[in-house]
Design a protein around this motif. Sequence first.
Motif, PDB file in Angstrom:
ATOM      1  N   ASN A 256      88.742  55.426  20.353  1.00 37.04           N
ATOM      2  CA  ASN A 256      88.862  55.632  21.807  1.00 37.04           C
ATOM      3  C   ASN A 256      88.279  57.003  22.161  1.00 37.04           C
ATOM      4  N   PRO A 257      87.226  57.056  22.981  1.00 36.20           N
ATOM      5  CA  PRO A 257      86.605  58.337  23.359  1.00 36.20           C
ATOM      6  C   PRO A 257      87.593  59.319  23.988  1.00 36.20           C
ATOM      7  N   ALA A 258      88.635  58.798  24.637  1.00 39.44           N
ATOM      8  CA  ALA A 258      89.642  59.668  25.257  1.00 39.44           C
ATOM      9  C   ALA A 258      90.344  60.513  24.205  1.00 39.44           C
ATOM     10  N   ASN A 259      90.573  59.926  23.017  1.00 36.70           N
ATOM     11  CA  ASN A 259      91.214  60.668  21.924  1.00 36.70           C
ATOM     12  C   ASN A 259      90.332  61.808  21.433  1.00 36.70           C
ATOM     13  N   VAL A 260      89.015  61.568  21.439  1.00 37.34           N
ATOM     14  CA  VAL A 260      88.071  62.624  21.046  1.00 37.34           C
ATOM     15  C   VAL A 260      88.199  63.803  22.005  1.00 37.34           C
ATOM     16  N   GLU A 261      88.252  63.503  23.284  1.00 32.83           N
ATOM     17  CA  GLU A 261      88.363  64.554  24.308  1.00 32.83           C
ATOM     18  C   GLU A 261      89.667  65.331  24.173  1.00 32.83           C
ATOM     19  N   ILE A 262      90.777  64.614  23.909  1.00 36.89           N
ATOM     20  CA  ILE A 262      92.080  65.277  23.740  1.00 36.89           C
ATOM     21  C   ILE A 262      92.032  66.217  22.528  1.00 36.89           C
ATOM     22  N   ALA A 263      91.470  65.706  21.434  1.00 33.77           N
ATOM     23  CA  ALA A 263      91.377  66.510  20.203  1.00 33.77           C
ATOM     24  C   ALA A 263      90.527  67.755  20.431  1.00 33.77           C
ATOM     25  N   LEU A 264      89.400  67.595  21.130  1.00 29.53           N
ATOM     26  CA  LEU A 264      88.512  68.735  21.404  1.00 29.53           C
ATOM     27  C   LEU A 264      89.201  69.758  22.297  1.00 29.53           C
ATOM     28  N   ASP A 265      90.034  69.277  23.212  1.00 27.61           N
ATOM     29  CA  ASP A 265      90.770  70.168  24.112  1.00 27.61           C
ATOM     30  C   ASP A 265      91.739  71.035  23.304  1.00 27.61           C
TER      31      ASP A 265
END
Length: 321
Positions: A256-265
């Motif tokens: 899920n791309p949203a998880n990538v964004e959360i992790a990067l945050d």
Amino acid sequence: MVVAEVPKLESAAEYFFKVGAEGKRFRPTVLLLMASALKFPIPESTDVGVFSILASKLRTRQQNIAEITEMIHVASLLHDDVLDDADTRRGVTSLNCIMGNKLSVLAGDFLLSRACVALAALGNTEVVSLMATAVGHLVTGETMQMSTSREQRRSMEYYLQKTYYKTASLISNSCKAVAILAGHTAEVSVLAYEYGRNLGLAFQLIDDVLDFTGTSASLGKGSLSDIRHGIITAPMLYAMEEFPQLQDVVDHGFDNPANVEIALDYLQKSRGIERTKELAQEHVNLAVKAIEALPDSDDEDVLISRRALIDITQRVITRTK
């Protein structure tokens, strides 16, 4: 050394040795400098002509180690690209994209076979054993990366062991091989090994930083490629230490791309990048200490080469690609 009876196989095997796709040639550069850094002084009673011939023969054998190491490295790249389904490598289209997975795997196998032939020709069983161990480590490291449990994905110790196998073992064992061929003591051979080991670890740690901070153009591959493949590296491991809630995100994976964004945050809020750079600096310091501990020499060529090996550690730590 990569000439084959079948033109298609030869074309595939030499793909990453051609100008424009040859990479940094980091490993052979280090190995040839190590050979010069470990050069024996000419004894006063020795016939200079005879010594020169012996030195030339030794240099050729050490150069063979550099060639063998690069062939093993390129073979691993060909295999890795198939495993990762990569479409670029070193800024050019990957071989598996051009010629297909089967030929890429066979080209990698062919390079390993040519490396074996060249190794056997050296006639030194200890060197053969070292290089064979490094090949085994490459496979072990790749397998460790593919098959991790939840606990292993969270473990810095597991990550560093995998990193040693995948990146540092080849350069450390080949540095040691260069010292052994020159007839150095076990102590000097270990120093050569320690230089390669710590340089290799620092190199990969910076690679892992660049996967988050670099651009596709400079890296020659898509940035964030590790996290998109579900591979957790040092910056993210340090971020998980600071923010334990990040562990749940990692456990869910990054389909899920949203998880990538959360992790990067979380990574951005953490000191993950800084701490990885600090760890790389620690390994660089150990690599420099290994060179400084080599036996004293007043040979200008030896001193220049040792300074260059130290300079390379700084290039590794400050590189942007």
